[in-house]
Design an enzyme around this catalytic site. Structure first.
Site, PDB file in Angstrom:
ATOM      1  N   ARG A   1      55.905  80.009 -44.107  1.00 43.96           N
ATOM      2  CA  ARG A   1      56.383  81.400 -44.177  1.00 43.96           C
ATOM      3  C   ARG A   1      57.881  81.466 -44.445  1.00 43.96           C
ATOM      4  O   ARG A   1      58.349  82.444 -45.018  1.00 43.96           O
ATOM      5  CB  ARG A   1      56.094  82.134 -42.851  1.00 43.96           C
TER       6      ARG A   1
ATOM      7  N   LYS B   1      65.615  84.003 -46.358  1.00 39.52           N
ATOM      8  CA  LYS B   1      64.367  84.771 -46.192  1.00 39.52           C
ATOM      9  C   LYS B   1      64.673  86.170 -45.681  1.00 39.52           C
ATOM     10  O   LYS B   1      64.190  87.163 -46.222  1.00 39.52           O
ATOM     11  CB  LYS B   1      63.454  84.036 -45.193  1.00 39.52           C
ATOM     12  N   ASN B   2      65.493  86.249 -44.635  1.00 39.70           N
ATOM     13  CA  ASN B   2      65.716  87.547 -43.990  1.00 39.70           C
ATOM     14  C   ASN B   2      66.620  88.464 -44.799  1.00 39.70           C
ATOM     15  O   ASN B   2      66.771  89.637 -44.458  1.00 39.70           O
ATOM     16  CB  ASN B   2      66.292  87.353 -42.581  1.00 39.70           C
TER      17      ASN B   2
ATOM     18  N   ASP C   1      66.596  82.541 -33.891  1.00 37.22           N
ATOM     19  CA  ASP C   1      65.754  81.764 -34.814  1.00 37.22           C
ATOM     20  C   ASP C   1      66.093  80.273 -34.791  1.00 37.22           C
ATOM     21  O   ASP C   1      65.343  79.463 -35.342  1.00 37.22           O
ATOM     22  CB  ASP C   1      65.885  82.310 -36.244  1.00 37.22           C
TER      23      ASP C   1
ATOM     24  N   CYS D   1      55.510  86.676 -36.461  1.00 31.81           N
ATOM     25  CA  CYS D   1      55.379  85.637 -35.439  1.00 31.81           C
ATOM     26  C   CYS D   1      54.988  86.230 -34.099  1.00 31.81           C
ATOM     27  O   CYS D   1      55.471  87.302 -33.718  1.00 31.81           O
ATOM     28  CB  CYS D   1      56.698  84.885 -35.276  1.00 31.81           C
TER      29      CYS D   1
ATOM     30  N   ARG E   1      56.847  93.224 -29.947  1.00 32.55           N
ATOM     31  CA  ARG E   1      57.884  93.522 -30.941  1.00 32.55           C
ATOM     32  C   ARG E   1      57.743  94.987 -31.338  1.00 32.55           C
ATOM     33  O   ARG E   1      57.213  95.320 -32.394  1.00 32.55           O
ATOM     34  CB  ARG E   1      57.763  92.592 -32.143  1.00 32.55           C
TER      35      ARG E   1
HETATM   36  C1  UD1 Z   1      64.953  90.005 -37.389  1.00 29.41           C
HETATM   37  C2  UD1 Z   1      64.653  88.744 -38.139  1.00 29.41           C
HETATM   38  C3  UD1 Z   1      64.143  87.667 -37.183  1.00 29.41           C
HETATM   39  C4  UD1 Z   1      65.126  87.465 -36.032  1.00 29.41           C
HETATM   40  C5  UD1 Z   1      65.493  88.792 -35.384  1.00 29.41           C
HETATM   41  C6  UD1 Z   1      66.600  88.683 -34.359  1.00 29.41           C
HETATM   42  C7  UD1 Z   1      63.998  89.566 -40.316  1.00 29.41           C
HETATM   43  C8  UD1 Z   1      62.943  89.734 -41.332  1.00 29.41           C
HETATM   44  N1  UD1 Z   1      63.645  89.019 -39.154  1.00 29.41           N
HETATM   45  O1  UD1 Z   1      63.726  90.445 -36.800  1.00 29.41           O
HETATM   46  O2  UD1 Z   1      63.997  86.459 -37.919  1.00 29.41           O
HETATM   47  O3  UD1 Z   1      64.535  86.630 -35.066  1.00 29.41           O
HETATM   48  O4  UD1 Z   1      65.930  89.742 -36.387  1.00 29.41           O
HETATM   49  O5  UD1 Z   1      67.729  88.158 -34.918  1.00 29.41           O
HETATM   50  O6  UD1 Z   1      65.164  89.847 -40.570  1.00 29.41           O
HETATM   51  N2  UD1 Z   1      63.286  95.946 -30.716  1.00 29.41           N
HETATM   52  C9  UD1 Z   1      62.822  97.068 -30.052  1.00 29.41           C
HETATM   53  N3  UD1 Z   1      62.445  98.154 -30.795  1.00 29.41           N
HETATM   54  C10 UD1 Z   1      62.527  98.166 -32.159  1.00 29.41           C
HETATM   55  C11 UD1 Z   1      63.001  97.025 -32.827  1.00 29.41           C
HETATM   56  C12 UD1 Z   1      63.386  95.925 -32.059  1.00 29.41           C
HETATM   57  O7  UD1 Z   1      62.738  97.084 -28.837  1.00 29.41           O
HETATM   58  O8  UD1 Z   1      62.173  99.187 -32.773  1.00 29.41           O
HETATM   59  C13 UD1 Z   1      63.691  94.752 -29.929  1.00 29.41           C
HETATM   60  C14 UD1 Z   1      62.789  93.555 -30.235  1.00 29.41           C
HETATM   61  O9  UD1 Z   1      61.624  93.567 -29.455  1.00 29.41           O
HETATM   62  C15 UD1 Z   1      63.696  92.391 -29.899  1.00 29.41           C
HETATM   63  C16 UD1 Z   1      65.087  92.912 -30.290  1.00 29.41           C
HETATM   64  O10 UD1 Z   1      64.971  94.330 -30.370  1.00 29.41           O
HETATM   65  O11 UD1 Z   1      63.693  92.161 -28.519  1.00 29.41           O
HETATM   66  C17 UD1 Z   1      65.582  92.352 -31.607  1.00 29.41           C
HETATM   67  O12 UD1 Z   1      64.691  92.667 -32.624  1.00 29.41           O
HETATM   68  P1  UD1 Z   1      65.182  92.933 -34.109  1.00 29.41           P
HETATM   69  O13 UD1 Z   1      66.651  92.714 -34.232  1.00 29.41           O
HETATM   70  O14 UD1 Z   1      64.648  94.256 -34.544  1.00 29.41           O
HETATM   71  O15 UD1 Z   1      64.425  91.794 -34.892  1.00 29.41           O
HETATM   72  P2  UD1 Z   1      63.585  91.910 -36.228  1.00 29.41           P
HETATM   73  O16 UD1 Z   1      64.249  92.860 -37.168  1.00 29.41           O
HETATM   74  O17 UD1 Z   1      62.157  92.096 -35.906  1.00 29.41           O
END
Ligand code: UD1
Length: 417
Positions: free
Chosen positions: A396, A22-23, A304, A116, A121
């Protein structure tokens, strides 16, 4: 709304085929907007997140169709740069469209993404990265507006190795003028897949999978056909299911290299695991407690799989501390596990689990994608009858979840309520 009715307590035996990740697929769909030529994603899972992303592509003016398990995308007529809230709120990955849509049209207007409910986030790292590339970003009225005359390569240093921010910057930089270097980039295998996909389109990206990714912008990207990497989270879910229920399961189209942390934990609790080519074989053992499970960015233990691992810890011998370092409120499955007889205390970002040997069937509610999967595993391993309500979360991310579990011998069926 739909729910599972599950009669638990049966061991799992047999083979299950793992879907494409998915990711990995979601950012590839965003990358499809970077070309006006035909893209084919082979073995594309028909999960709700993918179908919602396909809906977003349609909104932008791309034509999409499934041919068997292949998704064919033609973005030649894409003309719209706006994604309304009704579509963006369905999934977090709608935010990837910022990078690719602004690259294609010089502007993008996208409602804040959903996904989720596992805590705050923020998307500041995405937006700051785009700003570094010369994109003008403003926020207001629930929308993010991006515009630029041209995207220019730059050095982007991430405060945290965010998966989504790394991918969004790659998408924006692939056709930028000059070179972009992302430092402290996330190293997840799905980022390597995005690099490989864009390079197949004619891109010049190097270093994905390490902390430094270099993107030499190219003028044009073309069409391609691609089979995404296998879904390590789905594979991990089935491995944990097998460890919980007992029996012998083999996964096909799985990548053991991307699951080393989980395999290490499962071996620690006395599961027998063999890997060969694209297969992972597991025979469950005595289920000693895993003691400490701490989530961290790849290659650490994946957040995850924290919820399924918590469910497993509930039925192990001894105590386990689970530390969730990535997301603030990712323990919503715990009160539901307690309904099934689990002994768990949550303090901040840690859960203290005392193993109880086995869980008892109960009526539980899925609150998010991976939490929902964890409750399903708890129910198929538990003594007696359970229901797991609100399958929209599970749908999802898992294709044919109950069908695959039934194929392994679980008694699970879906009913409408
Ligand atoms: C992706 C995955 C999700 C997984 C996560 C962590 C996809 C579609 N989803 O989510 O399944 O759980 O990686 O492995 O690939 N953060 C900030 N600012 C930002 C972006 C992130 O503070 O602009 C923080 C988030 O709140 C969180 C951490 O960074 O605490 C990790 O988030 P991130 O790696 O960005 O996860 P996603 O890309 O949302």
């Amino acid at each position: 709304m739909e729910k599972y009715i599950i009669e638990g307590g049966r061991p799992l035996f047999g083979e299950v085929e793992i879907q494409s990740a998915k990711n990995a697929v979601l950012p590839l769909l965003a990358a499809a907007v970077l070309t006006d030529e035909r893209i084919v994603i082979h073995k594309c899972p028909r999960i709700a997140d993918v179908l919602n992303m396909v809906g977003i592509l349609g909104e932008l003016g791309c034509s999409t169709k499934f041919e068997g398990n292949d998704l064919v995308i033609d973005s030649a007529d894409a003309a719209n740069h706006e994604i309304p809230s009704s579509l963006a709120k369905e999934l977090r990955s709608s935010v990837f469209m910022l990078g690719s849509v602004v690259s294609r049209f010089g502007r993008a207007r996208i409602a804040y993404p959903g996904g989720c409910d596992i805590g705050l986030r923020p998307i500041d790292l995405h937006l700051n990265g785009l700003r570094r590339l010369g994109v003008c970003v403003s926020e207001g009225g629930g929308y993010i507006d991006c515009s630029c005359d041209k995207i220019e390569g730059a050095e982007v240093v991430l405060d945290f190795p965010s998966v989504g921010a790394t991918e969004n910057i790659i998408l924006a930089a692939a056709k930028a003028k000059g070179t972009t270097v992302i430092r402290n980039a996330a190293k997840e295998p799905e980022i390597v897949d995005l690099q490989n996909f864009i390079n197949r389109m004619g891109g010049k990206i190097f270093g994905a999978g390490t902390a430094t990714v270099r993107i030499d912008g190219v003028k044009k990207l073309g069409g391609t056909e691609y089979t995404p990497v296998s879904d390590r989270i789905e594979a991990g879910t089935f491995l944990i299911a097998s460890a919980m229920c007992g029996g012998e399961v083999s996964l096909k189209n799985a990548d053991a290299d991307n699951l080393s942390f989980l395999l290490h934990k499962l071996r620690e609790i006395s599961c027998k695991i063999n890997t060969k080519n694209d297969k992972i074989y597991i025979r469950s053992g005595r289920r000693l407690s895993p003691k400490l499970v701490e989530t961290s960015p790849y290659p650490g233990f994946p957040t995850d799989l924290q919820a399924p691992m918590t469910a497993l810890a509930c039925i192990c011998e001894g105590s386990t501390v689970i530390v969730e370092n990535l997301f603030e409120t990712r323990f919503k499955h715990v009160p539901e596990l307690i309904r099934m007889g689990a002994d768990v205390t949550v303090r901040g970002r840690s859960a203290f689990v005392r193993g109880v040997g086995s869980l008892k069937g109960a009526d539980v509610v899925a609150g998010d994608l991976r939490g929902g999967a964890a409750l399903t595993l708890a129910a198929i391993s538990a003594e007696g009858l359970s229901t797991v309500t609100d399958l929209s979360h599970i749908d999802r991310g898992y294709s044919d979840f109950e069908y695959k579990l039934r194929g392994l011998g679980a008694r699970i069926r879906r009913v409408r309520i």
